[in-house]
Design a protein around this motif. Structure first.
Motif: not given
Length: 490
Positions: A276-277, A342-343, A416-421, A426-427
Motif C-alpha cells: 500500500m505504501g 519507511g523511516l 483534498i489537503t493540497g499537501d504532498f507531504h 502515508t508511505s
C-alpha cells in the motif's frame, strides 16, 4: 505446446553453455524493458494532469493499473506458457506492450489511458517478463542462481535509463510522440523472445509421476471411466468440471497453504499491507520535486539515482543474505529493510531541496535493494518448494490489489489537503507498521515452534522449514524438475 516438448529436435540442447548465455542477455534486456518501464511514468505525471485536467488521484490510476497487472497477471502467464511455451508468451507480451503504448499516444481522456497504457501494456509486460524468467530455468541448471542474479540487473538498468530517456524525449517532442516511440522500443521484447528458442529437456528431467502435458487429476478421471461410467453422463461431467476448477485453483492459488501455514499467512498479509505504501515514492517523487521548484530534468534524475545504486547494492544484498549465518533469519533482515524504507520517507518531509532529495534517494535505494533481494528468498523459507509456484500465485495477486489502490487513494488525500507531504506520511505508516507486524509475529511464531519442539524432543523429527507449522520432507535437487513459475520482482 509445453516448453518442455516444443523443441522440435531429437536431441536435448546444451544447458549452462553456448546459446544459454544469449538467452540470459535477452532476459537482462527484457527485465529492463518491462519491470524498469513503470518507473518512468512519474516523469509524465504533471504533463498528463495538465493535458486531461485530471486530479492527482485520477492520474495515479494509470501507473497503478500498469504495475498491478504486471504483478498480478502471473497465473494467466503461467497458463499461457504451459500451453504455448515461453517464446510465444514473450513475443505476445512484446506485441501487447507496443500496441498499448502506441494506442496511448492517441488517447483523448485519462480513462482511455487506463485501458491502453495501464491494462494492455501492463499485461504485455507481465507476459514478457515472467515468461523470460521462466525460460532461464530451462536453459540453466548448474548456474541457475547466477543467471537469475545477472538477469535482475536489467531492472536496475531500466530504473536508471528509462527516466533519463523519458525526460529527454518529453522535452524534445511532447508526451504523445514519446509514447509512440516507447511503443516501438517495447516491441524489442519480440526480438528477445525470438532469441529464446524452445529447449527440449533431457530425459529424466520430468517427474515420473506425470507425463508432459498431463493434467493433475487425469488419472482419477481415467479410473472413473474404467469403472464403467459414461464420460457423457451429466453428473460425471459436472463433477469433472468442479474437480478441474478446484485443481486449477489449488495449483495456481494456494488457499490451503494460506490457511494451514502460519508463516506464509503472516508474510503474505505483511507484504500485501506493505505494498500500500511501497510504490508511492516511485509515483509521486518526481511530481513532488517539481511542485517544490526542482527543475524537471533534475527531478527525473532522482529516479535514475535510485536505479543506479540498485545495480550495485542489490547483488551484494542477495549474496549477503544467502550466507549461512542468516539462514532462518532472513525474515528479520527483510523487516529491517522495510522499516528503513519507511523511516527514509521522513527525509522528504523535512526538506524538498534537491541535495536533500538525493540523500533520500540513496537511503531509499539501499533499503529497496534489501526488499527486492529478499522478497522471494523469504517466501522460499516459509513454503516448501514443491508448492512454491502455487504460493507465489496467491502472493502476487494479493499484493497487486494493494499496488492498484495505494497510489490513487493517496492521490485523493493529496487532492483534498493540497499537501504532498501526505504521500510520504502515508508511505511511512504502511511500511513501518508492516515491518513491525512481520518482525514481531515471526519472533512470536519462532518462540512458539521452539516450545513445541522442546515438548516433543523425543520424536526427533526436525523440519527444514523453520516457520512452517507442519513438518515437510524436502525433495533433493535432482528430483526437482524445472517448473513453470510466475515470478515478479520488486
Amino acid at each position: 505446446m509445453s516448453q518442455g516438448g516444443a523443441a522440435g529436435h531429437g536431441a536435448a540442447k546444451p544447458q549452462d553453455r553456448g546459446w544459454a548465455w544469449m538467452v540470459l542477455l535477452a532476459a537482462v534486456v527484457l527485465q529492463g524493458l518491462t519491470l524498469g518501464f513503470p518507473c518512468c511514468i512519474g516523469v509524465f505525471f504533471t504533463d498528463l494532469q495538465h493535458e486531461f485536467q485530471a486530479s492527482n488521484s485520477q492520474t495515479s490510476w494509470f501507473p497503478s493499473i500498469m504495475v498491478a497487472v504486471l504483478h498480478g497477471g502471473g497465473p494467466l502467464c503461467s497458463i499461457l506458457v504451459k500451453r504455448f511455451g515461453c517464446r510465444f508468451a514473450v513475443m505476445l507480451g512484446g506485441l501487447l506492450s507496443g500496441l498499448g503504448m502506441v494506442s496511448s499516444s492517441f488517447c483523448r481522456s485519462i480513462s482511455q489511458l487506463y485501458l491502453t497504457a495501464g491494462l494492455i501494456t501492463g499485461l504485455g509486460s507481465c507476459f514478457s517478463f515472467q515468461a523470460g524468467v521462466t525460460v532461464l530455468g530451462y536453459y540453466f541448471v548448474r548456474w541457475r542462481t547466477l543467471a537469475n542474479a545477472i538477469a535482475s540487473t536489467g531492472i536496475s538498468l531500466g530504473f536508471t535509463l528509462w527516466p533519463l530517456l523519458s525526460q529527454y524525449l518529453l522535452d524534445e517532442m511532447g508526451w504523445r510522440n514519446t509514447f509512440l516511440i516507447f511503443g516501438g522500443i517495447l516491441l524489442n521484447c519480440c526480438v528477445c523472445g525470438a532469441i529464446m528458442r524452445p529447449i527440449q529437456l533431457a530425459s529424466g528431467s520430468l517427474p515420473q509421476s506425470a507425463k508432459p502435458g498431463e493434467e493433475p487429476g487425469s488419472r482419477a478421471e481415467e479410473a472413473q471411466l474404467s469403472s464403467g461410467a459414461s464420460p457423457h453422463h451429466p453428473v460425471l461431467q459436472q463433477h469433472t468440471r468442479r474437480t478441474k476448477c478446484f485443481q486449477v485453483l489449488q495449483k495456481y492459488l494456494a488457499f490451503d497453504i494460506f490457511c494451514q501455514n502460519k508463516g506464509y499467512q503472516i508474510y503474505t498479509i505483511g507484504v500485501t499491507w506493505m505494498m500500500m505504501g511501497f510504490a508511492l515514492p516511485h509515483v509521486y517523487l518526481v511530481p513532488y520535486a517539481i511542485h517544490n521548484g526542482v527543475e524537471e530534468r533534475k527531478a527525473a534524475l532522482l529516479i535514475s539515482i535510485i536505479g543506479f545504486i540498485n545495480i550495485f547494492i542489490r547483488p551484494f544484498t542477495g549474496l549477503l543474505s544467502g550466507h549461512r549465518v542468516f539462514t532462518g533469519r532472513r525474515i528479520y533482515l527483510f523487516s529491517l529493510a522495510v522499516l528503513l524504507c519507511g523511516l527514509s520517507n521522513f527525509i522528504c518531509v523535512i526538506s524538498a531541496e534537491f541535495s536533500v532529495l538525493i540523500l533520500y534517494c540513496v537511503i531509499l535505494s539501499i533499503a529497496m535493494s534489501g526488499v527486492g533481494a529478499l522478497t522471494f528468498q523469504v517466501l522460499m523459507d516459509v513454503v516448501e518448494m514443491d508448492r512454491f509456484s502455487s504460493a507465489l500465485g496467491l502472493f502476487t495477486i494479493l499484493e497487486s490489489i494493494t499496488l492498484l489502490i495505494g497510489p490513487p487513494l493517496t492521490g485523493l488525500l493529496v487532492d483534498i489537503t493540497g499537501d504532498f507531504h501526505y504521500v510520504f506520511y502515508t508511505s511511512s505508516f504502511f511500511l513501518i507498521s508492516a515491518a513491525l507486524f512481520m518482525g514481531i509475529s515471526f519472533c512470536a511464531l519462532e518462540k512458539k515452534n521452539k516450545l513445541r519442539e522442546a515438548s516433543k524432543a523425543h520424536l526427533d523429527n526436525p523440519s527444514r522449514y523453520q516457520y512452517s507449522d507442519t513438518s515437510i520432507e524436502p525433495k533433493t535437487e535432482s528430483q526437482s524438475p524445472p517448473v513453470v513459475e510466475y515470478i515478479t520482482s520488486i
